[in-house]
Design an enzyme around this catalytic site. Structure first.
Site: not given
Ligand code: MLT
Length: 205
Positions: A107, A157, A188
């Site tokens: 992520s 996702d 996700h």
């Molecule tokens: C991010 O902010 O890097 C992406 O949206 C993934 C997350 O941290 O939710």
């Protein structure tokens, strides 16, 4: 033991298998340096694990760079944090006598790893990007010269649209990465298929 002796608070788990490359573990939003240690042990038994904590706080939750909203990144901050993280990796390699690591990011951690591939790929021996998205408007400046990358996306996702993952995939191939990209029937969160594909890929790299 968690230590803050280098620029990032981090954990280092020494390796026991000299044939394994070290892993640079990069957690998701709200995680910390302990989060991905079990995952690292599971997918790369015996590998040294270098696990920094993201230096940015979003409402008290660690991240690797600032964002303006969900999926909208503060790109000046992304660039700055890429250099901080790449410099941390170099310092940690010297301190702990480590080979260049393979990043394993989830992520937000996958997004900073993708950004390192855009700007400082020499810091990494390759990367596993779990649920990554395009981190910067501009495509990679550096050639990736066959650098191995595994990108695992989820077809359902809600955070990373399929088009975005496909764009990241095309960018990495365009920059010369040796990319393996799988779109899994997942959201996700990680699934057993993520673990199996990551374990098999890491055994080959
Ligand atoms: C991010 O902010 O890097 C992406 O949206 C993934 C997350 O941290 O939710």
């Amino acid at each position: 033991m968690t230590t803050d002796a280098l620029s990032h608070v981090h954990r280092l788990v020494p390796g026991t298998d000299p044939n394994r490359r070290p892993l640079l573990l990069l957690h998701g939003t709200g995680g910390d340096e302990t989060d991905l240690l079990p995952l690292g042990r599971a997918v790369a038994p015996g590998a040294a694990l270098l696990s920094p904590r993201g230096a940015v706080l979003e409402h008290g939750r660690p991240r690797f760079f600032r964002r303006l909203a969900e999926g909208i990144f503060d790109e000046a901050d992304v660039r700055r944090r890429v250099h901080d993280l790449a410099d941390f990796v170099l310092a940690a390699r010297e301190r702990y006598r480590l080979d260049a690591p393979l990043a394993l990011g989830f992520s937000n951690g996958a997004n900073i790893a993708a950004a390192v591939l855009h700007l400082r790929p020499e810091a990494l021996a390759g990367a596993v990007l779990l649920r990554a998205m395009v981190p910067l408007t501009e495509p990679p400046v550096a050639r990736l010269d066959g650098l191995p990358v595994l990108l695992l996306s989820g077809s359902a996702d809600p955070i990373v649209p399929a088009e975005n993952a496909a764009r990241l995939s095309a960018r990495l191939v365009g920059a010369g990465a040796t990319l393996e990209h799988h779109v899994l029937p997942a959201g996700h969160g990680l699934t057993q298929a993520d673990l199996d594909l990551t374990t098999a890929w890491l055994a080959r790299h």
